[in-house]
Design a protein around this motif. Sequence first.
Motif, PDB file in Angstrom:
ATOM      1  N   MET A 223      -1.214 -16.425   8.502  1.00 41.23           N
ATOM      2  CA  MET A 223      -0.019 -15.586   8.510  1.00 41.23           C
ATOM      3  C   MET A 223       0.301 -15.066   7.109  1.00 41.23           C
ATOM      4  SD  MET A 223       1.927 -14.573  10.954  1.00 41.23           S
ATOM      5  CE  MET A 223       3.551 -13.920  11.320  1.00 41.23           C
ATOM      6  N   GLY A 224       0.349 -15.994   6.131  1.00 35.36           N
ATOM      7  CA  GLY A 224       0.596 -15.582   4.765  1.00 35.36           C
ATOM      8  C   GLY A 224       2.051 -15.240   4.502  1.00 35.36           C
ATOM      9  N   PRO A 225       2.360 -14.856   3.251  1.00 37.08           N
ATOM     10  CA  PRO A 225       3.736 -14.507   2.886  1.00 37.08           C
ATOM     11  C   PRO A 225       4.230 -13.291   3.666  1.00 37.08           C
ATOM     12  CG  PRO A 225       2.208 -13.881   1.149  1.00 37.08           C
ATOM     13  CD  PRO A 225       1.426 -14.691   2.123  1.00 37.08           C
ATOM     14  N   ARG A 226       5.527 -13.306   3.983  1.00 34.87           N
ATOM     15  CA  ARG A 226       6.111 -12.218   4.780  1.00 34.87           C
ATOM     16  C   ARG A 226       7.046 -11.327   3.973  1.00 34.87           C
ATOM     17  NH1 ARG A 226       3.125 -11.097   8.587  1.00 34.87           N
ATOM     18  NH2 ARG A 226       4.846  -9.835   9.383  1.00 34.87           N
ATOM     19  N   ARG A 227       7.531 -11.831   2.834  1.00 35.71           N
ATOM     20  CA  ARG A 227       8.482 -11.070   2.032  1.00 35.71           C
ATOM     21  C   ARG A 227       7.979 -11.058   0.577  1.00 35.71           C
ATOM     22  NH1 ARG A 227      12.943  -9.709   4.582  1.00 35.71           N
ATOM     23  NH2 ARG A 227      14.103  -9.409   2.622  1.00 35.71           N
ATOM     24  N   ILE A 228       7.265  -9.992   0.232  1.00 35.68           N
ATOM     25  CA  ILE A 228       6.573  -9.908  -1.053  1.00 35.68           C
ATOM     26  C   ILE A 228       7.286  -8.920  -1.979  1.00 35.68           C
ATOM     27  CG2 ILE A 228       4.405  -9.323  -2.209  1.00 35.68           C
ATOM     28  CD1 ILE A 228       2.947 -10.007   0.392  1.00 35.68           C
ATOM     29  N   VAL A 229       7.472  -9.345  -3.214  1.00 34.69           N
ATOM     30  CA  VAL A 229       7.941  -8.442  -4.267  1.00 34.69           C
ATOM     31  C   VAL A 229       6.767  -8.157  -5.194  1.00 34.69           C
ATOM     32  CG1 VAL A 229       9.406  -8.211  -6.315  1.00 34.69           C
ATOM     33  CG2 VAL A 229      10.364  -9.118  -4.190  1.00 34.69           C
ATOM     34  N   CYS A 230       6.523  -6.876  -5.452  1.00 30.92           N
ATOM     35  CA  CYS A 230       5.419  -6.455  -6.319  1.00 30.92           C
ATOM     36  C   CYS A 230       5.986  -5.985  -7.656  1.00 30.92           C
ATOM     37  CB  CYS A 230       4.638  -5.313  -5.670  1.00 30.92           C
ATOM     38  SG  CYS A 230       3.922  -5.713  -4.059  1.00 30.92           S
ATOM     39  N   LEU A 231       5.643  -6.674  -8.735  1.00 31.59           N
ATOM     40  CA  LEU A 231       6.189  -6.363 -10.055  1.00 31.59           C
ATOM     41  C   LEU A 231       5.432  -5.252 -10.762  1.00 31.59           C
ATOM     42  CD1 LEU A 231       6.877  -9.982 -11.377  1.00 31.59           C
ATOM     43  CD2 LEU A 231       8.501  -8.406 -10.298  1.00 31.59           C
ATOM     44  N   THR A 232       4.281  -4.851 -10.233  1.00 31.90           N
ATOM     45  CA  THR A 232       3.531  -3.713 -10.761  1.00 31.90           C
ATOM     46  C   THR A 232       3.041  -2.880  -9.580  1.00 31.90           C
ATOM     47  OG1 THR A 232       1.497  -5.019 -10.818  1.00 31.90           O
ATOM     48  CG2 THR A 232       2.765  -4.897 -12.854  1.00 31.90           C
ATOM     49  N   GLU A 233       2.432  -1.746  -9.901  1.00 29.93           N
ATOM     50  CA  GLU A 233       2.064  -0.822  -8.829  1.00 29.93           C
ATOM     51  C   GLU A 233       0.855  -1.269  -8.013  1.00 29.93           C
ATOM     52  OE1 GLU A 233       2.048   3.734  -9.037  1.00 29.93           O
ATOM     53  OE2 GLU A 233      -0.080   3.251  -9.231  1.00 29.93           O
ATOM     54  N   GLU A 234      -0.126  -1.912  -8.672  1.00 29.33           N
ATOM     55  CA  GLU A 234      -1.396  -2.136  -7.978  1.00 29.33           C
ATOM     56  C   GLU A 234      -1.282  -2.985  -6.713  1.00 29.33           C
ATOM     57  OE1 GLU A 234      -1.451  -4.643 -11.795  1.00 29.33           O
ATOM     58  OE2 GLU A 234      -0.953  -2.589 -11.238  1.00 29.33           O
ATOM     59  N   PRO A 235      -0.467  -4.056  -6.660  1.00 29.05           N
ATOM     60  CA  PRO A 235      -0.371  -4.772  -5.387  1.00 29.05           C
ATOM     61  C   PRO A 235       0.270  -3.933  -4.294  1.00 29.05           C
ATOM     62  CG  PRO A 235       1.220  -5.647  -6.953  1.00 29.05           C
ATOM     63  CD  PRO A 235       0.309  -4.732  -7.716  1.00 29.05           C
ATOM     64  N   THR A 236       1.204  -3.072  -4.688  1.00 25.38           N
ATOM     65  CA  THR A 236       1.824  -2.178  -3.708  1.00 25.38           C
ATOM     66  C   THR A 236       0.785  -1.234  -3.124  1.00 25.38           C
ATOM     67  OG1 THR A 236       3.951  -2.275  -4.855  1.00 25.38           O
ATOM     68  CG2 THR A 236       3.599  -0.420  -3.373  1.00 25.38           C
ATOM     69  N   GLU A 237      -0.019  -0.623  -3.986  1.00 24.39           N
ATOM     70  CA  GLU A 237      -1.031   0.314  -3.500  1.00 24.39           C
ATOM     71  C   GLU A 237      -2.050  -0.394  -2.613  1.00 24.39           C
ATOM     72  OE1 GLU A 237      -3.881   3.943  -5.054  1.00 24.39           O
ATOM     73  OE2 GLU A 237      -3.060   2.559  -6.546  1.00 24.39           O
ATOM     74  N   VAL A 238      -2.453  -1.604  -3.004  1.00 27.26           N
ATOM     75  CA  VAL A 238      -3.425  -2.346  -2.204  1.00 27.26           C
ATOM     76  C   VAL A 238      -2.842  -2.705  -0.839  1.00 27.26           C
ATOM     77  CG1 VAL A 238      -4.709  -4.511  -2.007  1.00 27.26           C
ATOM     78  CG2 VAL A 238      -4.710  -3.256  -4.176  1.00 27.26           C
ATOM     79  N   LEU A 239      -1.641  -3.232  -0.814  1.00 33.69           N
ATOM     80  CA  LEU A 239      -1.054  -3.663   0.465  1.00 33.69           C
ATOM     81  C   LEU A 239      -0.825  -2.486   1.399  1.00 33.69           C
ATOM     82  CD1 LEU A 239       1.409  -6.394  -0.839  1.00 33.69           C
ATOM     83  CD2 LEU A 239      -0.695  -6.755   0.463  1.00 33.69           C
ATOM     84  N   TYR A 240      -0.420  -1.342   0.864  1.00 34.63           N
ATOM     85  CA  TYR A 240      -0.305  -0.146   1.710  1.00 34.63           C
ATOM     86  C   TYR A 240      -1.673   0.259   2.254  1.00 34.63           C
ATOM     87  CZ  TYR A 240       4.610   1.310   1.265  1.00 34.63           C
ATOM     88  OH  TYR A 240       5.983   1.400   1.373  1.00 34.63           O
ATOM     89  N   ALA A 241      -2.688   0.215   1.406  1.00 33.98           N
ATOM     90  CA  ALA A 241      -4.037   0.590   1.846  1.00 33.98           C
ATOM     91  C   ALA A 241      -4.546  -0.335   2.946  1.00 33.98           C
ATOM     92  CB  ALA A 241      -4.998   0.572   0.662  1.00 33.98           C
ATOM     93  N   LEU A 242      -4.110  -1.582   2.916  1.00 36.58           N
ATOM     94  CA  LEU A 242      -4.536  -2.555   3.924  1.00 36.58           C
ATOM     95  C   LEU A 242      -3.663  -2.523   5.179  1.00 36.58           C
ATOM     96  CD1 LEU A 242      -5.321  -5.671   1.671  1.00 36.58           C
ATOM     97  CD2 LEU A 242      -6.885  -3.872   2.451  1.00 36.58           C
ATOM     98  N   GLY A 243      -2.631  -1.670   5.177  1.00 41.77           N
ATOM     99  CA  GLY A 243      -1.729  -1.616   6.318  1.00 41.77           C
ATOM    100  C   GLY A 243      -0.750  -2.777   6.357  1.00 41.77           C
ATOM    101  N   GLU A 244      -0.526  -3.422   5.221  1.00 39.58           N
ATOM    102  CA  GLU A 244       0.357  -4.584   5.140  1.00 39.58           C
ATOM    103  C   GLU A 244       1.654  -4.277   4.396  1.00 39.58           C
ATOM    104  OE1 GLU A 244      -0.110  -7.343   6.663  1.00 39.58           O
ATOM    105  OE2 GLU A 244      -2.186  -7.059   7.336  1.00 39.58           O
ATOM    106  N   GLN A 245       2.051  -3.001   4.390  1.00 41.28           N
ATOM    107  CA  GLN A 245       3.225  -2.593   3.632  1.00 41.28           C
ATOM    108  C   GLN A 245       4.542  -3.182   4.161  1.00 41.28           C
ATOM    109  OE1 GLN A 245       1.179  -0.548   5.237  1.00 41.28           O
ATOM    110  NE2 GLN A 245       2.334   0.774   6.647  1.00 41.28           N
ATOM    111  N   ASP A 246       4.567  -3.590   5.418  1.00 36.45           N
ATOM    112  CA  ASP A 246       5.806  -4.159   5.954  1.00 36.45           C
ATOM    113  C   ASP A 246       6.161  -5.492   5.304  1.00 36.45           C
ATOM    114  OD1 ASP A 246       6.030  -1.990   7.592  1.00 36.45           O
ATOM    115  OD2 ASP A 246       5.379  -3.003   9.424  1.00 36.45           O
ATOM    116  N   ARG A 247       5.197  -6.114   4.648  1.00 37.47           N
ATOM    117  CA  ARG A 247       5.465  -7.372   3.949  1.00 37.47           C
ATOM    118  C   ARG A 247       6.226  -7.137   2.644  1.00 37.47           C
ATOM    119  NH1 ARG A 247       1.741 -11.636   5.606  1.00 37.47           N
ATOM    120  NH2 ARG A 247       0.206 -10.828   7.082  1.00 37.47           N
ATOM    121  N   ILE A 248       6.157  -5.938   2.100  1.00 41.15           N
ATOM    122  CA  ILE A 248       6.747  -5.643   0.796  1.00 41.15           C
ATOM    123  C   ILE A 248       8.253  -5.422   0.941  1.00 41.15           C
ATOM    124  CG2 ILE A 248       6.746  -4.081  -1.178  1.00 41.15           C
ATOM    125  CD1 ILE A 248       3.868  -3.324  -0.445  1.00 41.15           C
ATOM    126  N   VAL A 249       9.021  -6.168   0.141  1.00 42.07           N
ATOM    127  CA  VAL A 249      10.480  -5.994   0.182  1.00 42.07           C
ATOM    128  C   VAL A 249      11.033  -5.458  -1.138  1.00 42.07           C
ATOM    129  CG1 VAL A 249      10.820  -7.746   1.951  1.00 42.07           C
ATOM    130  CG2 VAL A 249      10.864  -8.426  -0.460  1.00 42.07           C
TER     131      VAL A 249
END
Length: 264
Positions: free
Chosen positions: A1-27
């Motif tokens: 399952m992994g973390p459900r509520r992620i804060v990204c302090l830089t851009e690269e994790p945001t871009e990666v998670l969106y590319a993977l279709g996991e953007q709903d985890r980003i808060v």
Amino acid sequence: MGPRRIVCLTEEPTEVLYALGEQDRIVGISGFTVRPARARREKPKVSAFTSAKIEAILALRPDFVVGFSDIQADIAAELVRRGVEVWISNHRSVDGVLDYVRRLGALVGASARADAYADALARGLEAIADASAALHARPKVYFEEWDDPLITGIGWVAELVRIAGGDDVFPELAAEPLAKARILADGAPVVARAPDIILGSWCGKKFRPEKVAARPGWSAIPAVRDGELHEIRSPLILQPGPAALTDGVGEIARIIRRWADRRA
């Protein structure tokens, strides 16, 4: 399952998670995030690069925070003291970026998609390298990360210059992970190494070719003489994420290809 509520302090994790279709985890995201553009519209901005809104982050109830490098160590330490799980990556090479994509994907339970994405990024780099190998000449390239003081390019930038068909003129400095170790006391070493192309990416402000060309003694540099001073926008190259491995290296390759074609 992994973390459900992620804060990204830089851009690269945001871009990666969106590319993977996991953007709903980003808060929550960094205020410097520009990729993907929709992230700025969809997610609250809670950090810069060296500072963060700690209380705003805590209000988002994150179960995982992703940051980058020693520069964010103080932010990470404060969040850890407040009971938040934090991952600070420290990748500074092309292989490191690809591995980062795979690790982040694994952390959110998307290993297969992350592996496929990393493989696609690697294939894109291979295609650029193959095309660049056919160029008639390889330029010497000076990459400037900052102008006052002069700071030369970091490791992944030098690697991408090589992939794109050029040779970084300060390879020994590119191996230094910290910016303070890549500072030039003055411009004399740049003049001495006579780059054919100068690439500027001044984080947070526009590159000014005319100011670079006007530096004492720089008129003797081939790049200045031939008008080969180009800006690579910092969001495309100064963050060790997908942007650098796609649009960033692509822009460098186009500049080098035009230079080589004019000399064919």
